[in-house]
Design a protein around this motif. Sequence first.
Motif, PDB file in Angstrom:
ATOM      1  N   TYR A   1     -30.487 -12.817 -54.103  1.00  0.00           N
ATOM      2  CA  TYR A   1     -30.250 -12.909 -55.548  1.00  0.00           C
ATOM      3  C   TYR A   1     -29.321 -14.082 -55.875  1.00  0.00           C
ATOM      4  O   TYR A   1     -29.488 -14.750 -56.897  1.00  0.00           O
ATOM      5  CB  TYR A   1     -29.640 -11.606 -56.069  1.00  0.00           C
ATOM      6  CG  TYR A   1     -30.642 -10.481 -56.201  1.00  0.00           C
ATOM      7  CD1 TYR A   1     -31.469 -10.392 -57.315  1.00  0.00           C
ATOM      8  CD2 TYR A   1     -30.768  -9.504 -55.213  1.00  0.00           C
ATOM      9  CE1 TYR A   1     -32.391  -9.362 -57.450  1.00  0.00           C
ATOM     10  CE2 TYR A   1     -31.681  -8.480 -55.330  1.00  0.00           C
ATOM     11  CZ  TYR A   1     -32.490  -8.405 -56.451  1.00  0.00           C
ATOM     12  OH  TYR A   1     -33.406  -7.387 -56.573  1.00  0.00           O
TER      13      TYR A   1
ATOM     14  N   ILE B   1     -31.453 -17.495 -55.218  1.00  0.00           N
ATOM     15  CA  ILE B   1     -32.750 -17.751 -55.839  1.00  0.00           C
ATOM     16  C   ILE B   1     -32.706 -18.949 -56.796  1.00  0.00           C
ATOM     17  O   ILE B   1     -33.614 -19.793 -56.808  1.00  0.00           O
ATOM     18  CB  ILE B   1     -33.285 -16.488 -56.555  1.00  0.00           C
ATOM     19  CG1 ILE B   1     -34.730 -16.715 -57.010  1.00  0.00           C
ATOM     20  CG2 ILE B   1     -32.397 -16.075 -57.708  1.00  0.00           C
ATOM     21  CD1 ILE B   1     -35.696 -16.910 -55.892  1.00  0.00           C
ATOM     22  N   LEU B   2     -31.646 -19.065 -57.590  1.00  0.00           N
ATOM     23  CA  LEU B   2     -31.537 -20.215 -58.499  1.00  0.00           C
ATOM     24  C   LEU B   2     -31.404 -21.514 -57.720  1.00  0.00           C
ATOM     25  O   LEU B   2     -31.966 -22.552 -58.101  1.00  0.00           O
ATOM     26  CB  LEU B   2     -30.344 -20.032 -59.443  1.00  0.00           C
ATOM     27  CG  LEU B   2     -30.482 -18.953 -60.515  1.00  0.00           C
ATOM     28  CD1 LEU B   2     -29.202 -18.867 -61.335  1.00  0.00           C
ATOM     29  CD2 LEU B   2     -31.673 -19.256 -61.425  1.00  0.00           C
ATOM     30  N   TRP B   3     -30.659 -21.449 -56.636  1.00  0.00           N
ATOM     31  CA  TRP B   3     -30.476 -22.626 -55.780  1.00  0.00           C
ATOM     32  C   TRP B   3     -31.820 -23.036 -55.162  1.00  0.00           C
ATOM     33  O   TRP B   3     -32.137 -24.215 -55.041  1.00  0.00           O
ATOM     34  CB  TRP B   3     -29.456 -22.310 -54.694  1.00  0.00           C
ATOM     35  CG  TRP B   3     -28.751 -23.513 -54.130  1.00  0.00           C
ATOM     36  CD1 TRP B   3     -29.152 -24.808 -54.197  1.00  0.00           C
ATOM     37  CD2 TRP B   3     -27.517 -23.526 -53.419  1.00  0.00           C
ATOM     38  NE1 TRP B   3     -28.254 -25.631 -53.563  1.00  0.00           N
ATOM     39  CE2 TRP B   3     -27.230 -24.867 -53.079  1.00  0.00           C
ATOM     40  CE3 TRP B   3     -26.632 -22.547 -53.026  1.00  0.00           C
ATOM     41  CZ2 TRP B   3     -26.092 -25.242 -52.370  1.00  0.00           C
ATOM     42  CZ3 TRP B   3     -25.493 -22.903 -52.326  1.00  0.00           C
ATOM     43  CH2 TRP B   3     -25.220 -24.240 -52.001  1.00  0.00           C
ATOM     44  N   SER B   4     -32.596 -22.014 -54.765  1.00  0.00           N
ATOM     45  CA  SER B   4     -33.925 -22.300 -54.189  1.00  0.00           C
ATOM     46  C   SER B   4     -34.817 -23.014 -55.195  1.00  0.00           C
ATOM     47  O   SER B   4     -35.522 -23.981 -54.854  1.00  0.00           O
ATOM     48  CB  SER B   4     -34.600 -20.996 -53.749  1.00  0.00           C
ATOM     49  OG  SER B   4     -33.884 -20.376 -52.709  1.00  0.00           O
ATOM     50  N   PHE B   5     -34.810 -22.557 -56.426  1.00  0.00           N
ATOM     51  CA  PHE B   5     -35.601 -23.211 -57.470  1.00  0.00           C
ATOM     52  C   PHE B   5     -35.099 -24.635 -57.724  1.00  0.00           C
ATOM     53  O   PHE B   5     -35.894 -25.567 -57.913  1.00  0.00           O
ATOM     54  CB  PHE B   5     -35.543 -22.400 -58.768  1.00  0.00           C
ATOM     55  CG  PHE B   5     -36.562 -21.296 -58.836  1.00  0.00           C
ATOM     56  CD1 PHE B   5     -37.907 -21.589 -58.957  1.00  0.00           C
ATOM     57  CD2 PHE B   5     -36.170 -19.961 -58.780  1.00  0.00           C
ATOM     58  CE1 PHE B   5     -38.856 -20.580 -59.028  1.00  0.00           C
ATOM     59  CE2 PHE B   5     -37.111 -18.948 -58.845  1.00  0.00           C
ATOM     60  CZ  PHE B   5     -38.453 -19.246 -58.965  1.00  0.00           C
ATOM     61  N   TYR B   6     -33.790 -24.775 -57.722  1.00  0.00           N
ATOM     62  CA  TYR B   6     -33.209 -26.104 -57.948  1.00  0.00           C
ATOM     63  C   TYR B   6     -33.682 -27.084 -56.878  1.00  0.00           C
ATOM     64  O   TYR B   6     -34.166 -28.195 -57.185  1.00  0.00           O
ATOM     65  CB  TYR B   6     -31.682 -26.022 -57.960  1.00  0.00           C
ATOM     66  CG  TYR B   6     -31.015 -27.379 -57.917  1.00  0.00           C
ATOM     67  CD1 TYR B   6     -30.843 -28.135 -59.078  1.00  0.00           C
ATOM     68  CD2 TYR B   6     -30.579 -27.919 -56.700  1.00  0.00           C
ATOM     69  CE1 TYR B   6     -30.257 -29.388 -59.036  1.00  0.00           C
ATOM     70  CE2 TYR B   6     -29.989 -29.165 -56.650  1.00  0.00           C
ATOM     71  CZ  TYR B   6     -29.819 -29.901 -57.819  1.00  0.00           C
ATOM     72  OH  TYR B   6     -29.237 -31.150 -57.776  1.00  0.00           O
TER      73      TYR B   6
ATOM     74  N   TYR C   1     -22.023 -24.986 -57.612  1.00  0.00           N
ATOM     75  CA  TYR C   1     -22.666 -23.717 -57.302  1.00  0.00           C
ATOM     76  C   TYR C   1     -22.082 -23.122 -56.027  1.00  0.00           C
ATOM     77  O   TYR C   1     -21.798 -21.916 -55.955  1.00  0.00           O
ATOM     78  CB  TYR C   1     -24.168 -23.918 -57.138  1.00  0.00           C
ATOM     79  CG  TYR C   1     -24.975 -22.646 -57.247  1.00  0.00           C
ATOM     80  CD1 TYR C   1     -25.433 -22.197 -58.474  1.00  0.00           C
ATOM     81  CD2 TYR C   1     -25.278 -21.898 -56.112  1.00  0.00           C
ATOM     82  CE1 TYR C   1     -26.172 -21.027 -58.582  1.00  0.00           C
ATOM     83  CE2 TYR C   1     -26.015 -20.722 -56.207  1.00  0.00           C
ATOM     84  CZ  TYR C   1     -26.458 -20.296 -57.442  1.00  0.00           C
ATOM     85  OH  TYR C   1     -27.174 -19.129 -57.534  1.00  0.00           O
TER      86      TYR C   1
END
Length: 656
Positions: A63, A66-71, A92
């Motif tokens: 969780y 996930i934002l880092w993965s998208f980035y 981040y």
Amino acid sequence: MNKFKKLKRYTLFFAIGSLYLLTSFLLRIVFLTWNFHEAQTDVISVIKSLVIGTFFDLGTLSYFLILWSFYLFFFPSKWTGNIVDKTVQTTYFIIVSVIFYFSFFAEITFWEEFQRRFNFIAVDYLIYTYEVIQNINESYPLPFLISGIIGLELLTVWFLKRKRIFKLTFKSNASRTTKAFILGVNLVLVIGFGLFVNNESAEWSNNRYNNEISKTGIYSFFAAFRNNNLKYKEFYLSFSDKKAFKIVQDELNISSINKTATSPISRTITNTQQEITPNIILICIESLSADFMKAYGNEKKLTPFLDSLRTQSISFENLNSTGTRTVRGMEALSLSIPPTPGRSIVKRENNEHLFTVGEVFKNKGYENTFFYGGDGYFDNMNHFFSNNGFNIVDRGRKLLNIDDILTKRTLIEDEEVNFENAWGVSDEDLYDKVLKVTDALPKNQPFFHFIMTTSNHRPYTYPEGKIDIPSGTNRNGAVKYTDFAIKQFLKKASKKEWYKNTVFVIVADHCASSAGKWELNINNYHIPAFIYNFPNKKPFQVKKLSSQIDLLPSLFGLMNWSYESNFYGQNVFEKNYQPRAFIGNYRKLGLLKDDHLIILNDHKSFNNYQYVASNHQLYKKDTDSLLLNLAIANYQTADWLFRNQGLTIKTKDEKN
């Protein structure tokens, strides 16, 4: 080697993941060592706790990442290492790593107090930042903790720089396939945990400590946040409402049903003897476990006055609290209802104009007042009591507004305070305010006071020089000061004109600790309760098993009151009283009868135990279907009544 090069762009990404997994593993080792003698420590159990814990760590980590993965997936490779890239990823990383370090220390302090991972208590504490931050500051070296987090953060950044982690991240690129694979794995974890894994999946053992060690604090926090308001039928065993109410009506000996009432358990309690209407002062003591008293085995002489008072009172020797929090005690004493799942009714929306013990007192001509040594905003106390027929006296820090005036709120003023900590004024100051307010009442006005104390609470500080244990030492000192303050209160009260016609009801809100290896630990629900100065009654002991919800209905019985009732609590002095006790936390709902304990769980299952009081142990037992149905019926109908306004007082127009 080529595969490794493809991952260099993710070096910082994997570094934060490794940091979290390492700190979480260390935390489990700390908790396992801390409670080594209570947990199951055979090799298989330890390995299983660690493996399941790591599984939940991976889910929690997904969780955060996930934002880092998208980035990293969408950020153009040609811009790798520019100012935007460095700023976004470094920021981040710092935010997430600070959260991890903060959680590490916060979980240790939370475990020390509750012997659990983060739960609904941690969620509630988010709302009351003033009391919580002050409490932490007074209980722990807060500057040291903050400095420790900052120091660890700086050390981490220094270590990663030395290992060229930042440089590798901002000088490297990854293929589209690599980015898609990492994003895909992350998405699978997030979706999998979101749809198919819940916090209860970690509860694989009969030993509660192993279950808690298997959990992850951050994941448990958000699970508690989501489950703070549980609808009974969605999560627990149930049957038709008609059947459930029939079982409860039979238990309460309701022969005729009032068809105009909003509640199927509404009935008239009838007494034929002469009623008496003494003043009632109920003192609800913070965290006073029965085992602090000499009568129940404590040899530290912490409660000499309460021990002597017990022998002069009507003492309930086998009474159990319904829960493990103050609001549960208030709920039980005021509403006389089993604990509904999720948060206490005291803290829920739509809890106004309910049928409480205050309504019974009001109908007898009493003036009701709720006294609290802290700010009654905490735990929604003021809202609950003021909207259910009580005046309010508390240590509010806000100026009085029109709502306070309409609800008769009175502040404990600065000049009336000799000592206070994060939770409120000392018990002595609170009792002095009670005396002052009582003296100001009209001479012939009967009153009911509900007093909630605060001194027996971490940081365990109180005025110096009152007892032989220095302030802030430990809970033993707080218990002894609590005992001292009640002695001083009754000594001062005994000189008042109203004293001879005043009955004192002394009871704890809950025990000092709910920790233990079982899902519900019966010995951690046993609380003292006694009725002192009751007119024309010699002291005696009530040895029947009873519940906190029975205390006020039993008092009404002693006073020979006839009244309309919507209570689950019963008069223990009635010949047809069947001993039982309701105990629970916000998820587990228990019914204890004789030596048999039924525990309802929030995944539509239950456990049966035989309770052996001599060693406080639970042993698996064959199902008693009658007792199981009784447990389901009580908890199901209690939840139904609140959600369907069955606890709400009808106006005269509504009755007609």
